[in-house]
Scaffold this motif. Structure first.
Motif, PDB file in Angstrom:
ATOM      1  N   HIS A  48       0.853  -1.178   0.000  1.00  0.00           N
ATOM      2  CA  HIS A  48       0.000   0.000   0.000  1.00  0.00           C
ATOM      3  C   HIS A  48       0.902   1.245   0.000  1.00  0.00           C
ATOM      4  N   ARG A  49       0.385   2.285  -0.566  1.00  0.00           N
ATOM      5  CA  ARG A  49       1.112   3.523  -0.847  1.00  0.00           C
ATOM      6  C   ARG A  49       1.935   3.453  -2.124  1.00  0.00           C
ATOM      7  N   SER A  50       1.925   2.300  -2.795  1.00  0.00           N
ATOM      8  CA  SER A  50       2.606   2.214  -4.094  1.00  0.00           C
ATOM      9  C   SER A  50       1.759   2.908  -5.157  1.00  0.00           C
ATOM     10  N   ASN A  51       2.384   3.215  -6.263  1.00  0.00           N
ATOM     11  CA  ASN A  51       1.674   3.795  -7.403  1.00  0.00           C
ATOM     12  C   ASN A  51       1.522   2.749  -8.497  1.00  0.00           C
ATOM     13  N   VAL A  52       0.326   2.649  -9.043  1.00  0.00           N
ATOM     14  CA  VAL A  52       0.068   1.717 -10.140  1.00  0.00           C
ATOM     15  C   VAL A  52      -0.677   2.479 -11.235  1.00  0.00           C
ATOM     16  N   LYS A  53      -0.741   1.870 -12.401  1.00  0.00           N
ATOM     17  CA  LYS A  53      -1.524   2.448 -13.502  1.00  0.00           C
ATOM     18  C   LYS A  53      -2.633   1.475 -13.889  1.00  0.00           C
ATOM     19  N   ILE A  54      -3.796   2.015 -14.134  1.00  0.00           N
ATOM     20  CA  ILE A  54      -4.946   1.217 -14.552  1.00  0.00           C
ATOM     21  C   ILE A  54      -5.416   1.723 -15.907  1.00  0.00           C
ATOM     22  N   SER A  55      -5.646   0.760 -16.817  1.00  0.00           N
ATOM     23  CA  SER A  55      -6.049   1.115 -18.184  1.00  0.00           C
ATOM     24  C   SER A  55      -7.371   0.430 -18.534  1.00  0.00           C
ATOM     25  N   PHE A  56      -8.269   1.196 -19.158  1.00  0.00           N
ATOM     26  CA  PHE A  56      -9.524   0.660 -19.690  1.00  0.00           C
ATOM     27  C   PHE A  56      -9.589   0.983 -21.177  1.00  0.00           C
TER      28      PHE A  56
ATOM     29  N   GLN B  65     -12.161   1.902 -24.037  1.00  0.00           N
ATOM     30  CA  GLN B  65     -13.526   2.324 -24.277  1.00  0.00           C
ATOM     31  C   GLN B  65     -14.107   1.609 -25.492  1.00  0.00           C
ATOM     32  N   GLU B  66     -15.432   1.758 -25.684  1.00  0.00           N
ATOM     33  CA  GLU B  66     -16.103   1.055 -26.776  1.00  0.00           C
ATOM     34  C   GLU B  66     -15.554   1.439 -28.152  1.00  0.00           C
ATOM     35  N   ASP B  67     -15.089   2.664 -28.287  1.00  0.00           N
ATOM     36  CA  ASP B  67     -14.558   3.087 -29.598  1.00  0.00           C
ATOM     37  C   ASP B  67     -13.099   2.675 -29.796  1.00  0.00           C
ATOM     38  N   GLY B  68     -12.559   1.923 -28.828  1.00  0.00           N
ATOM     39  CA  GLY B  68     -11.184   1.437 -28.946  1.00  0.00           C
ATOM     40  C   GLY B  68     -10.153   2.317 -28.282  1.00  0.00           C
ATOM     41  N   THR B  69     -10.557   3.460 -27.778  1.00  0.00           N
ATOM     42  CA  THR B  69      -9.611   4.364 -27.127  1.00  0.00           C
ATOM     43  C   THR B  69      -9.127   3.774 -25.804  1.00  0.00           C
ATOM     44  N   LEU B  70      -7.821   3.780 -25.586  1.00  0.00           N
ATOM     45  CA  LEU B  70      -7.244   3.270 -24.342  1.00  0.00           C
ATOM     46  C   LEU B  70      -7.035   4.441 -23.380  1.00  0.00           C
ATOM     47  N   VAL B  71      -7.647   4.332 -22.217  1.00  0.00           N
ATOM     48  CA  VAL B  71      -7.536   5.386 -21.206  1.00  0.00           C
ATOM     49  C   VAL B  71      -6.725   4.844 -20.035  1.00  0.00           C
ATOM     50  N   THR B  72      -5.662   5.536 -19.689  1.00  0.00           N
ATOM     51  CA  THR B  72      -4.790   5.095 -18.598  1.00  0.00           C
ATOM     52  C   THR B  72      -4.647   6.205 -17.565  1.00  0.00           C
ATOM     53  N   LYS B  73      -4.782   5.833 -16.292  1.00  0.00           N
ATOM     54  CA  LYS B  73      -4.629   6.791 -15.206  1.00  0.00           C
ATOM     55  C   LYS B  73      -3.742   6.185 -14.121  1.00  0.00           C
ATOM     56  N   SER B  74      -3.091   7.044 -13.379  1.00  0.00           N
ATOM     57  CA  SER B  74      -2.245   6.606 -12.268  1.00  0.00           C
ATOM     58  C   SER B  74      -3.066   6.596 -10.970  1.00  0.00           C
TER      59      SER B  74
END
Length: 404
Positions: free
Chosen positions: A156-164, A166-175
């Protein structure tokens, strides 16, 4: 009138004079009673197992799930939250996404929820704290995700990135900041989704923002007491029905509603029916073996009556009445069956404990099974011995004395 102690001595002498035959006869009752005790205990264990598994999913839970997309929004959330008796409600939307830690990426199960989810599901933290409604880009990791899925453990307290995607194929990544790690858990019979060891939890508002949606897939709510969970669930159902324009007369028709609602009590009832059906099936099998054992007793007692025909004639000639003869042979049958019942109950109890341990079931052995095992054995002894005993009692003493 023959005394009971004298009758016991005579019956014991008769049983002891044919030890092997008596032992083989008793064996049938031992197996039958043991089977009944084992299967009854297993049935009780399965029922307890189902109850424990359902309880592990959450406390007094009520679940409302949509049958179609874009059905549940903030309006429905507030409607359920403001229902009298509801102490907490959380949306839950689950989908697959990518989790990146350092330079390693894994496809994982990601659930969007709010802070009430922890209490509703009874989740325990190993490290850190659970999400709050004030969090945005924070995450809580399941035990396996944090400790086993990646080359290096994620603290815990580590940083990770999560990617989804979207339906149009766009990849959204957030920290995201890892806020906590859940304790190790296990999947349940209710839903494999309850295996949260392989799940990443993030605020549902953040998930919807990333994937470009606004709806909620499922609502998990908690009632304030188990006694009122059904009535509160019915009220939630009525409020949702009015909200979606479902006529009151069609509320009980599941096909007429675009959603469905169920609660912990209903799930317990359904699993209870499964457990009862399984218990009945197991007991039916056990009773077959008990029937075979009772037939064995009847057969042996008939042979005994034939072998002791002259003895019966002598007993009648010295003053034994028909009721005395009936009592003697019936007592002998009951003694054989009762001994088998006691031994069978002990073996059944040990066998049930061994099987429950091997199947990882909660050890449940209702004490009434001891009474049931002994009562069954006495009943079998009386039932199986009655006909041979009556046959012996009705013998003509003169014919019996002449028997070769």
């Amino acid at each position: 009138m023959i005394k009971f102690a004298q009758a016991v001595r005579i019956a014991s002498g008769s049983i002891g004079s044919a030890k092997l035959r008596s032992a083989l006869t008793t064996l049938g009752i031992v197996i039958g009673v043991a089977a009944v005790v084992v299967n009854a205990s297993l049935g009780a264990s399965f029922n307890q197992f189902f109850t424990d598994e359902i309880s592990s999913v959450g406390s007094n839970f009520i679940i409302a799930a949509s049958k179609q997309p874009n059905l549940f929004f903030d309006n429905e959330y507030n409607l359920i939250k403001n229902t009298p008796g509801i102490t907490g409600v959380s949306p839950r939307k689950t989908m697959s996404g990518d989790l990146t830690y350092l330079s390693e990426t894994k496809s994982v199960n990601i659930a969007g929820i709010n802070e009430d989810f922890q209490e509703i599901q009874g989740l325990q933290m190993e490290k850190g704290t659970f999400l709050s409604d004030k969090d945005s880009f924070a995450a809580v990791l399941g035990y396996n995700i944090a400790n086993e899925e990646f080359s290096k453990k994620i603290s815990h307290r580590s940083n990770v990135k999560i990617s989804f995607r979207q339906e149009d194929g766009t990849l959204v990544t957030k920290s995201f900041k890892v806020k906590g790690v859940l304790k190790d858990s296990e999947p349940t019979v209710v839903s494999q989704d309850s295996d949260y060891d392989l799940t990443v939890f993030i605020p549902i508002s953040t998930m919807n923002e990333m994937i470009g949606e606004k709806d909620y897939g499922v609502f998990l709510a908690m009632a304030d007491s188990p006694e009122k969970v059904r009535s509160i669930s019915d009220e939630v159902d009525r409020r949702l029905a009015r909200n979606f324009g479902v006529p009151e007369r069609e509320i009980d028709d599941e096909d007429s509603k675009p959603y469905y609602v169920f609660n912990q009590e209903e799930v317990l009832e359904q699993t209870g029916k499964i457990g009862d059906a399984l218990n009945s099936f197991l007991l039916a099998l056990a009773l077959i073996s008990l029937l075979v054992g009772s037939i064995g007793i009847m057969n042996i007692m008939l042979v005994t009556v034939t072998e002791r025909t002259r003895e019966i004639g002598i007993m009648k000639s010295v003053g034994y009445s028909n009721s005395n003869i009936l009592s003697l042979f019936l007592l002998e049958s009951v003694m054989v069956s009762l001994f088998g019942g006691i031994v069978g109950t002990l073996i059944g109890g040990l066998g049930a404990y061994a099987l429950e341990s091997a199947l990882d079931l909660p050890p449940v052995f209702p004490l009434k099974l001891i009474e049931i095992g002994i009562a069954i054995s006495i009943l079998v002894g009386i039932t199986a011995g009655l006909y041979p005993a009556r046959k012996a009692a009705r013998m003509n003493p003169v014919d019996a004395l002449r028997y070769e």
